[in-house]
Design a protein around this motif. Structure first.
Motif, PDB file in Angstrom:
ATOM      1  N   ALA A 171       0.823  -1.216   0.000  1.00  0.00           N
ATOM      2  CA  ALA A 171       0.000   0.000   0.000  1.00  0.00           C
ATOM      3  C   ALA A 171       0.848   1.253   0.000  1.00  0.00           C
ATOM      4  O   ALA A 171       0.318   2.357  -0.168  1.00  0.00           O
ATOM      5  N   SER A 172       2.162   1.133   0.212  1.00  0.00           N
ATOM      6  CA  SER A 172       3.023   2.311   0.198  1.00  0.00           C
ATOM      7  C   SER A 172       3.267   2.825  -1.211  1.00  0.00           C
ATOM      8  O   SER A 172       3.700   3.966  -1.374  1.00  0.00           O
ATOM      9  N   TYR A 173       3.028   2.012  -2.235  1.00  0.00           N
ATOM     10  CA  TYR A 173       3.190   2.448  -3.618  1.00  0.00           C
ATOM     11  C   TYR A 173       1.973   3.230  -4.065  1.00  0.00           C
ATOM     12  O   TYR A 173       0.856   3.019  -3.562  1.00  0.00           O
ATOM     13  N   PRO A 174       2.132   4.160  -5.013  1.00  0.00           N
ATOM     14  CA  PRO A 174       0.945   4.862  -5.547  1.00  0.00           C
ATOM     15  C   PRO A 174      -0.027   3.892  -6.182  1.00  0.00           C
ATOM     16  O   PRO A 174      -1.247   4.057  -6.020  1.00  0.00           O
ATOM     17  N   SER A 175       0.495   2.898  -6.874  1.00  0.00           N
ATOM     18  CA  SER A 175      -0.343   1.832  -7.429  1.00  0.00           C
ATOM     19  C   SER A 175       0.226   0.518  -6.935  1.00  0.00           C
ATOM     20  O   SER A 175       1.367   0.156  -7.278  1.00  0.00           O
ATOM     21  N   PRO A 176      -0.450  -0.172  -6.015  1.00  0.00           N
ATOM     22  CA  PRO A 176       0.095  -1.409  -5.436  1.00  0.00           C
ATOM     23  C   PRO A 176       0.433  -2.399  -6.542  1.00  0.00           C
ATOM     24  O   PRO A 176      -0.364  -2.600  -7.490  1.00  0.00           O
ATOM     25  N   PRO A 177       1.612  -3.011  -6.469  1.00  0.00           N
ATOM     26  CA  PRO A 177       1.974  -4.004  -7.501  1.00  0.00           C
ATOM     27  C   PRO A 177       1.102  -5.259  -7.379  1.00  0.00           C
ATOM     28  O   PRO A 177       0.864  -5.754  -6.279  1.00  0.00           O
ATOM     29  N   GLY A 178       0.656  -5.748  -8.520  1.00  0.00           N
ATOM     30  CA  GLY A 178      -0.207  -6.930  -8.563  1.00  0.00           C
ATOM     31  C   GLY A 178      -1.672  -6.598  -8.399  1.00  0.00           C
ATOM     32  O   GLY A 178      -2.485  -7.530  -8.283  1.00  0.00           O
ATOM     33  N   TYR A 179      -2.016  -5.307  -8.376  1.00  0.00           N
ATOM     34  CA  TYR A 179      -3.426  -4.897  -8.214  1.00  0.00           C
ATOM     35  C   TYR A 179      -3.766  -3.883  -9.284  1.00  0.00           C
ATOM     36  O   TYR A 179      -2.924  -3.113  -9.727  1.00  0.00           O
ATOM     37  N   ILE A 180      -5.064  -3.885  -9.706  1.00  0.00           N
ATOM     38  CA  ILE A 180      -5.587  -2.942 -10.699  1.00  0.00           C
ATOM     39  C   ILE A 180      -6.686  -2.124 -10.021  1.00  0.00           C
ATOM     40  O   ILE A 180      -7.563  -2.673  -9.343  1.00  0.00           O
ATOM     41  N   PHE A 181      -6.588  -0.791 -10.137  1.00  0.00           N
ATOM     42  CA  PHE A 181      -7.570   0.119  -9.532  1.00  0.00           C
ATOM     43  C   PHE A 181      -8.923  -0.027 -10.214  1.00  0.00           C
ATOM     44  O   PHE A 181      -9.016  -0.039 -11.441  1.00  0.00           O
ATOM     45  N   GLU A 182      -9.971  -0.168  -9.395  1.00  0.00           N
ATOM     46  CA  GLU A 182     -11.322  -0.315  -9.942  1.00  0.00           C
ATOM     47  C   GLU A 182     -12.120   0.996  -9.801  1.00  0.00           C
ATOM     48  O   GLU A 182     -12.426   1.638 -10.802  1.00  0.00           O
ATOM     49  N   ASN A 183     -12.441   1.364  -8.572  1.00  0.00           N
ATOM     50  CA  ASN A 183     -13.251   2.584  -8.339  1.00  0.00           C
ATOM     51  C   ASN A 183     -13.089   3.057  -6.882  1.00  0.00           C
ATOM     52  O   ASN A 183     -12.432   2.407  -6.066  1.00  0.00           O
ATOM     53  N   THR A 184     -13.715   4.172  -6.619  1.00  0.00           N
ATOM     54  CA  THR A 184     -13.763   4.752  -5.259  1.00  0.00           C
ATOM     55  C   THR A 184     -15.225   4.940  -4.886  1.00  0.00           C
ATOM     56  O   THR A 184     -15.989   5.576  -5.640  1.00  0.00           O
ATOM     57  N   ASN A 185     -15.612   4.402  -3.761  1.00  0.00           N
ATOM     58  CA  ASN A 185     -17.018   4.516  -3.356  1.00  0.00           C
ATOM     59  C   ASN A 185     -17.285   5.878  -2.694  1.00  0.00           C
ATOM     60  O   ASN A 185     -16.401   6.738  -2.557  1.00  0.00           O
TER      61      ASN A 185
ATOM     62  N   GLN B  92     -17.806   6.569   0.364  1.00  0.00           N
ATOM     63  CA  GLN B  92     -17.160   6.760   1.662  1.00  0.00           C
ATOM     64  C   GLN B  92     -15.684   7.102   1.534  1.00  0.00           C
ATOM     65  O   GLN B  92     -15.029   7.356   2.543  1.00  0.00           O
ATOM     66  N   GLY B  93     -15.111   7.097   0.350  1.00  0.00           N
ATOM     67  CA  GLY B  93     -13.730   7.452   0.126  1.00  0.00           C
ATOM     68  C   GLY B  93     -12.778   6.271   0.065  1.00  0.00           C
ATOM     69  O   GLY B  93     -11.556   6.470   0.021  1.00  0.00           O
ATOM     70  N   HIS B  94     -13.248   5.015   0.046  1.00  0.00           N
ATOM     71  CA  HIS B  94     -12.377   3.839  -0.013  1.00  0.00           C
ATOM     72  C   HIS B  94     -12.035   3.532  -1.476  1.00  0.00           C
ATOM     73  O   HIS B  94     -12.909   3.544  -2.340  1.00  0.00           O
ATOM     74  N   LYS B  95     -10.747   3.285  -1.660  1.00  0.00           N
ATOM     75  CA  LYS B  95     -10.267   2.902  -3.010  1.00  0.00           C
ATOM     76  C   LYS B  95     -10.194   1.379  -3.098  1.00  0.00           C
ATOM     77  O   LYS B  95      -9.560   0.744  -2.251  1.00  0.00           O
ATOM     78  N   PHE B  96     -10.833   0.823  -4.108  1.00  0.00           N
ATOM     79  CA  PHE B  96     -10.880  -0.628  -4.308  1.00  0.00           C
ATOM     80  C   PHE B  96      -9.954  -1.018  -5.458  1.00  0.00           C
ATOM     81  O   PHE B  96      -9.940  -0.368  -6.520  1.00  0.00           O
ATOM     82  N   PHE B  97      -9.160  -2.080  -5.167  1.00  0.00           N
ATOM     83  CA  PHE B  97      -8.237  -2.640  -6.180  1.00  0.00           C
ATOM     84  C   PHE B  97      -8.557  -4.112  -6.380  1.00  0.00           C
ATOM     85  O   PHE B  97      -8.955  -4.801  -5.428  1.00  0.00           O
ATOM     86  N   ARG B  98      -8.353  -4.561  -7.622  1.00  0.00           N
ATOM     87  CA  ARG B  98      -8.596  -5.979  -7.962  1.00  0.00           C
ATOM     88  C   ARG B  98      -7.252  -6.643  -8.213  1.00  0.00           C
ATOM     89  O   ARG B  98      -6.388  -6.094  -8.911  1.00  0.00           O
ATOM     90  N   LYS B  99      -7.051  -7.826  -7.598  1.00  0.00           N
ATOM     91  CA  LYS B  99      -5.786  -8.546  -7.705  1.00  0.00           C
ATOM     92  C   LYS B  99      -5.669  -9.218  -9.083  1.00  0.00           C
ATOM     93  O   LYS B  99      -6.635  -9.799  -9.583  1.00  0.00           O
ATOM     94  N   ILE B 100      -4.442  -9.111  -9.626  1.00  0.00           N
ATOM     95  CA  ILE B 100      -4.198  -9.702 -10.975  1.00  0.00           C
ATOM     96  C   ILE B 100      -3.719 -11.142 -10.786  1.00  0.00           C
ATOM     97  O   ILE B 100      -2.762 -11.393 -10.044  1.00  0.00           O
TER      98      ILE B 100
END
Length: 454
Positions: A423-437, A439-447
């Motif tokens: 989570a320290s990376y701007p874009s976590p490695p091995g994850y693809i950004f999906e959306n933000t709900n 409430q402000g939570h960012k959801f990522f999908r694992k590759i």
């Protein structure tokens, strides 16, 4: 595939999603009102909030027709009202004849011409014969007693007669009450009679037994000092009497207006009922009380007093009072500040009187002061032995045996490879950004890597 939030991807626990305004506080203007309850509370779908049963504050108009029937109207039965007959007074018929308006006062009263009476004292008393005064006042002459019959009472006769037979009915208290004999309680109060002792009174006290009488010493009488008057005359002249000079003047005139008495000096000439009926009687002179004749006491009277015996006369002259003859007149001359007292009494040069010290009765010591006191003369010095200290010495203890620095942590500790939090990376490695709900939570999908088919 299930997606994860940035808070769930973090492995170190220090990364969180940048929370924005929630759906509840979208239009409130409050920054980041997200709480732990909103984060962990599971949301349920298709669940509607319970409807409030509180009535709305609205005026409910009446839709149906209002019946004006009350319980009083339904239960009340009207009755026929009959007016009571009215009493018609009889017609007034005046009596024939004339009314006699005469009274005994009008018939018996004789009017007289009267003038205001003024009280005049008799100038002198005339001697009249000592006879009985026989006069009849106008009230007795004009008043005549009438034969008036006593009016009968209109009080109704008393028809009630008290019964002669005794009332024989008894009450419930008399029937139920059983009289009992009252026994007096024995009094435990001690009697107030003084008990006299048969043993004779022993009046000996410790003061009487231990007292030793001593013979008193004879007191010598102090001789009385004889007063010796001075030969010089008494100086009673003051600076005011010596310097004061009276000024001749006129007495002030009285401005008060003269008192004039407003009275009538003319005597009243006329006769009154008081003058005609009253005649002065001769009053005998009061008898003088006989005073007993003074008899002087026998013997000589001692007229000497304590003040007369001890008084010493002085050769003085009587003080003549000096008073101003008249008040000082007001004039326009300037005020002169000089006076006879200022001219005759000049200021003298005075010096401060020295202190009057009493002569010292005890002579001062001539030799050197010996400052040896009883404490210093009797004090014996002793040798001071200090107390031995049992405190251990503050010296570092050195040992030849090597130091054993082995601990349970160093034995059981297993070093692990330090991993970097994704989570320290701007874009976590091995994850693809999906959306933000909302409430402000960012959801990522694992590759998940694709598996090649053989």
């Amino acid at each position: 595939m299930r997606s994860g939030c940035l808070c769930q991807i973090c492995t170190c626990g220090r990364h969180h999603c940048p929370h924005g305004t929630t759906r509840i506080y979208e239009n409130s203007g409050v920054f980041c009102p997200t709480t732990e309850y909103l984060e962990k509370y599971p949301m349920y779908g298709n669940v509607l909030p319970s409807q409030s049963l509180k009535p709305k504050q609205e005026v409910q108009a009446c839709r149906g027709k209002m019946e004006g029937i009350t319980t009083f109207k339904s239960d009340y039965r009207p009755y026929e009202i009959v007016k009571p007959p009215r009493h018609i007074p009889e017609e007034y018929k005046p009596k024939q004849g004339k009314i006699d308006l005469g009274t005994t006062y009008k018939r018996d009263f004789n009017s007289y011409k009267m003038q205001p009476v003024a009280i005049v004292r008799p100038l002198e008393r005339q001697q009249v014969k000592k006879e009985k005064l026989d006069t009849v006042p106008t009230y007795k002459d004009d008043y005549r007693a009438w034969d008036i019959q006593k009016s009968e009472l209109y009080k109704p006769e008393q028809t009630y007669h008290p019964p002669t037979v005794k009332f024989g009915n008894s009450t419930t208290f008399q029937d139920d009450y059983v009289p009992r004999e009252i026994k007096l309680r024995q009094s435990f109060k001690p009697s107030s009679v003084v008990k006299r002792s048969t043993v004779p009174f022993n009046g000996d006290t410790s003061y009487c037994l231990d007292y030793v009488p001593h013979q008193l010493e004879f007191k010598s009488e102090r001789p009385k000092k004889v007063y010796k008057p001075t030969d010089q005359p008494f100086e009673d002249l003051t600076t005011h009497r010596n310097d004061f000079q009276g000024l001749v003047g006129e007495t002030a005139k009285i401005c008060r207006p003269a008192y004039t008495r407003v009275t009538q000096n003319a005597q009243f000439q006329g006769s009154t009922e008081f003058r005609e009926s009253f005649q002065s009687w001769e009053i005998p002179t009061p008898a003088a009380k006989k005073v007993p004749e003074y008899v002087p006491p026998t013997g000589s009277m001692e007229l000497h007093s304590r003040s007369h015996l001890d008084y010493v006369p002085y050769q003085t002259s009587r003080v003549v009072p000096i008073r101003p003859v008249s008040r000082r007149r007001s004039n326009s001359f300037p005020f002169q500040g000089k006076s006879t007292m200022k001219e005759d009494f000049p200021a003298w040069e005075s010096c401060r009187q020295g202190l009057i010290k009493q002569q010292q009765q005890i002579p001062n010591p001539s030799g050197k002061f010996d400052d040896l006191s009883t404490f210093r003369s009797h004090y014996v010095p002793h040798e001071l032995i200090p107390t031995k200290s049992c405190k251990p010495l503050n010296v570092t203890f050195k040992s030849s045996v090597p130091f054993d620095d082995v601990t349970m942590y160093s034995i059981e500790y297993t070093p692990k490879k330090q991993e970097i939090c994704p989570a320290s990376y701007p874009s976590p490695p091995g994850y693809i950004f999906e959306n933000t709900n909302s409430q402000g939570h960012k959801f990522f999908r694992k590759i998940i890597p694709a598996v090649k088919a053989f």
